[in-house]
Design an enzyme around this catalytic site. Structure first.
Site, PDB file in Angstrom:
ATOM      1  N   GLN A 122     -48.189  38.245  37.551  1.00 21.35           N
ATOM      2  CA  GLN A 122     -48.254  39.375  36.624  1.00 21.35           C
ATOM      3  C   GLN A 122     -49.103  39.059  35.392  1.00 21.35           C
ATOM      4  O   GLN A 122     -49.374  39.962  34.595  1.00 21.35           O
ATOM      5  CB  GLN A 122     -46.851  39.758  36.155  1.00 21.35           C
ATOM      6  N   HIS A 170     -31.266  43.074  28.899  1.00 13.46           N
ATOM      7  CA  HIS A 170     -31.098  42.572  30.264  1.00 13.46           C
ATOM      8  C   HIS A 170     -29.626  42.598  30.680  1.00 13.46           C
ATOM      9  O   HIS A 170     -29.282  42.992  31.805  1.00 13.46           O
ATOM     10  CB  HIS A 170     -31.602  41.130  30.365  1.00 13.46           C
ATOM     11  N   GLN A 218     -43.369  50.643  35.289  1.00 15.11           N
ATOM     12  CA  GLN A 218     -42.935  49.668  36.290  1.00 15.11           C
ATOM     13  C   GLN A 218     -41.783  50.213  37.121  1.00 15.11           C
ATOM     14  O   GLN A 218     -41.757  50.054  38.353  1.00 15.11           O
ATOM     15  CB  GLN A 218     -42.512  48.376  35.594  1.00 15.11           C
TER      16      GLN A 218
END
Length: 255
Positions: free
Chosen positions: A30, A6, A122
């Protein structure tokens, strides 16, 4: 529970902008019933400290009520790259992704938005979302960050037992081998089947998919398309105990 993968996205954003905003939100839409929403790793204080150390300007960490207030009745659905793969096993997933990402982008209105390539399908869904809805943002993909043994960094890696952690890096090696085989002339379907069998032999307990796809559209590819130079991605999802791992590689990057 932010990790180095991240934070690498924050570094990429810093190279494109003077001001970096990070959204931190475990998105309930989700998760299907029975998935790990309640036990998903969280460490907001630790996350804040990590982000400050990387020069983040703004942290946007809403609670679910702020994102989905009473009466919320709108959802965003993206076809195209969302079809198959993850959708075959988590049909709810990309509807939740598309809706929350559209909201986050409109709330922050960034010039660029950085998403990790580890969640490659995604990323392609978000690119299609932004393009189709004319959201004025440039979407940048950040390379997958890995542990020293090749395992893709993920918050869910914390779930792995010692025994499963020893098995997990074999996913990267197996999909790398699948990419090499298809570039050498192997039939894509046969190569996918062999890679799935190799994952089971390595100790994975359930294979959701191994797929060799066009990197842009995520459509299936023939060996003729491979020979013509079609951009490729090898993607996989498999289970170790209660932990579901995903990964992907670009086979042309090493050739």
């Amino acid at each position: 529970a932010l990790h180095e993968g991240h934070l690498a996205l924050v570094d990429i954003a810093s190279n494109h902008s003077d001001v970096v905003a990070v959204s931190l939100f475990v998105n309930p839409t989700q998760f299907a019933p029975g998935e790990d929403l309640d036990r998903y790793p969280r460490d907001e204080d630790g996350d804040k400290a990590k982000l400050e150390s990387r020069g983040t300007s703004l942290l946007w960490a809403p609670d679910p009520q702020e994102m989905y207030p009473d009466g919320f009745a709108t959802s965003v659905h993206v076809d195209g790259p969302s079809q198959g793969l993850e959708t075959d096993h988590r049909p709810h997933f990309f509807g939740g992704v598309a809706t929350v990402v559209a909201k986050l982008l409109l709330q922050v209105l960034p010039d660029v938005a950085v998403f990790g390539e580890k969640d490659y399908q995604q990323l392609q869904v978000i690119r299609r979302l932004v393009r189709d809805l004319d959201i004025p943002v440039e979407v940048i993909g950040g390379p997958t960050i890995r542990e020293t043994d090749g395992l893709a960094m993920s918050s869910r890696n914390a779930y792995l037992s010692k025994e499963h952690r020893a098995v997990a890096p074999s996913m990267k090696r197996i999909i790398d081998d699948a990419g090499k085989q298809v570039l050498a002339g192997g039939d894509p379907q046969a190569t996918e089947d062999a890679a799935g069998a190799a994952l089971l032999a390595a100790g994975f307990e359930k294979i959701d998919y191994v797929a060799i796809r066009n990197a842009d559209s995520l459509a299936k590819v023939s060996q003729a398309e491979v020979k013509e130079g079609s951009p490729l991605r090898v993607l996989a999802a498999a289970h170790l105990g209660t932990t579901r791992l995903i990964d992907n590689v670009n086979p042309r990057a090493n050739n």
